[in-house]
Design a protein around this motif. Sequence first.
Motif, short mmCIF file in Angstrom:
data_model
loop_
_atom_site.label_atom_id
_atom_site.label_comp_id
_atom_site.label_asym_id
_atom_site.label_seq_id
_atom_site.Cartn_x
_atom_site.Cartn_y
_atom_site.Cartn_z
N ARG A 152 -99.06 42.25 -98.22
CA ARG A 152 -98.75 40.95 -97.63
C ARG A 152 -97.95 41.26 -96.38
NH1 ARG A 152 -95.47 36.81 -101.30
NH2 ARG A 152 -95.61 34.98 -99.99
N LEU A 209 -109.42 34.62 -104.24
CA LEU A 209 -109.49 35.74 -103.32
C LEU A 209 -110.34 36.83 -103.97
CD1 LEU A 209 -105.92 36.18 -101.77
CD2 LEU A 209 -107.63 34.43 -101.35
N SER A 210 -111.06 37.56 -103.14
CA SER A 210 -112.01 38.56 -103.66
C SER A 210 -111.33 39.58 -104.56
CB SER A 210 -112.68 39.27 -102.50
OG SER A 210 -111.69 40.00 -101.77
N PHE A 211 -110.07 39.90 -104.26
CA PHE A 211 -109.39 40.95 -105.03
C PHE A 211 -108.41 40.37 -106.05
CE2 PHE A 211 -107.49 40.41 -100.80
CZ PHE A 211 -106.20 40.03 -101.13
N TYR A 217 -107.23 37.89 -95.72
CA TYR A 217 -107.12 36.43 -95.82
C TYR A 217 -105.91 35.94 -95.04
CZ TYR A 217 -110.43 36.61 -99.71
OH TYR A 217 -111.55 36.79 -100.48
N ILE A 273 -102.97 33.37 -94.55
CA ILE A 273 -102.21 32.45 -95.43
C ILE A 273 -101.47 31.43 -94.58
CG2 ILE A 273 -100.32 32.32 -97.14
CD1 ILE A 273 -102.92 33.57 -98.24
N PHE A 322 -102.01 29.31 -105.07
CA PHE A 322 -101.41 28.70 -103.88
C PHE A 322 -102.18 27.41 -103.60
CE2 PHE A 322 -99.45 32.38 -101.14
CZ PHE A 322 -98.71 32.80 -102.22
N ILE A 345 -96.34 27.37 -97.26
CA ILE A 345 -97.21 27.50 -96.08
C ILE A 345 -96.73 26.57 -94.98
CG2 ILE A 345 -99.60 27.21 -95.23
CD1 ILE A 345 -100.28 28.00 -98.28
N PHE A 367 -102.79 38.16 -96.31
CA PHE A 367 -102.93 38.96 -97.52
C PHE A 367 -104.13 39.88 -97.30
CE2 PHE A 367 -101.01 35.97 -100.99
CZ PHE A 367 -99.79 36.03 -100.36
N VAL A 368 -103.96 41.14 -97.65
CA VAL A 368 -105.08 42.07 -97.53
C VAL A 368 -105.21 42.81 -98.86
CG1 VAL A 368 -106.05 44.02 -96.27
CG2 VAL A 368 -104.59 42.39 -95.08
N GLY A 369 -106.44 42.91 -99.34
CA GLY A 369 -106.67 43.62 -100.61
C GLY A 369 -107.80 44.62 -100.46
#
Lengths: 266, 236
Positions: A48, B73-75, A138, A140, B44, B27, A57-59
């Motif tokens: 994050r 979310l994909s993950f 993503y 946020i 969220f 947010i 957010f990155v996964g």
Amino acid sequence: MIETSDITGERIRRYLEEGKRFDGRKPDEFREITIETGISKNAEGSARVKIGKTEVFVGVKMDVVEPYPDSPDRGNLIVSAELLPLSSPRFENGPPKFPTIELGRIIDRGIRESEFIDFEKLCIKKGEKVWTVFIDIYSINDDGNLLDASGIGAIVALKNSKIPVYDKKEGKVLFGERTKEKIPLAKDIIIPITVHKIGDNFIVDPTLEEEDISEVRVTIGSSKGVISSIQKGGDKSLKTEELYRILDLSEKVWDEIYSKIEKSLK
Amino acid sequence: MTAKIFKRPDGRKPDEIRKMEAKVGIIPNADGSAMFRFGDTIAFAAVYGPKKMHPQHSQDPEKGTLRCNYNMLSFSVNERIRPGPSRRNIEISKITEWALEPVLMIGKYPNMVIEVHINIIQANASTRCAGINAAAMALAHAGIPMRELVSSVSIGKLDKQLVVDVSKDEEDWEEGEGATDIPITLTKSGEITHLQLDGKITKEQLKEVLGLAKKATAKIYEVQKKALKESLEDEK
């Protein structure tokens, strides 16, 4: 919120003439960066990244697939971005628009061309089985500079990823079970830094308002002095001397961002 | 044989909800936003609006429209989800609208739309319930007039045992009669705005389920209320 007004734009430009910005920063100054890891237990790795009010957010997820015919002994990388409607009134559902596609592609190229991931080590059996690394980005909250935030997030998420268990006999990935093994990465990290031209001035880490009135944008992905990806955006032209200024500016802030990332990885 | 004490995979008591956490105002861009968490399940939600409905032919001159959009979310799960719309998302989005609409006073907003975007960050079952809880808080945070709050929980039947707040391990329960999943949303005053069931159950047991849901949602309500109050204090 929807568009930055001409009056605001004019004011931003005039301020910059005196080297000033609305939030009191210098032209070459980033907002506060906070980096957190492990935002999803179900991801191989995640991060994050907050830059001011901007947040992404990155996964990382991995899977075993058949390699592409032109690279039978190399793993794959697939980077996708999603500008979530949750993160801004400007983003809508539906098929990805250009900024979304471009964001994913710029991050993809930076990582790929710098050879940050050792794809050969991600080959399980030549011509048959290789790992694919998925990086999903993503937004946020968008308050400008999603690009740099995403690039930092991608690196941090890759760095803290653990490869899932692969059952060779069954030829299946046991999702949810992870080895202690990390993704094979180069020692030097690649960081994208985006410089914007507003009037005759150059700034880094724009807020949304600054991004709106930016005339030219150049993203430079580099690792310790070696540039491996560049993207110029915007429909205005750039003089050679201006490009040199941009290169100098991006080099100047690189060290600062680098040490922040390194710190978060400890 | 005497009834042995039922053991849940994570050691919880049958009526025990996982650790809850709620936060409002996560947010900055949104008109209202909130996070709601049941253990490892994190949702969220962000509200945008009321704003003019586009396209024009979708406008309702009689009242405002609520539009929810649920996505993972994909993950957020072990097996990566391909980005893009799915039938499951479309259904849950609609179910969420139905769960929330009865408490919203959107008669005042003709030709307008209120958009609620729900994203699941990390999933360990009960994601739609966490999403509805976050959405209800986000709507209140956005200042949309509401008669009352709604709170959502999933009740499970594992073999013959009823449990509150179903986890992924429980959802995949295979022993005996297997797993029955019953997500329920109740208003503060106890009316049902959302009810789904997958599995097998008798009428008697279903009555018991509602009793459990009432008790559980009362606890969830307190968590939601506390977070909303805290957000008001922050603004002071």
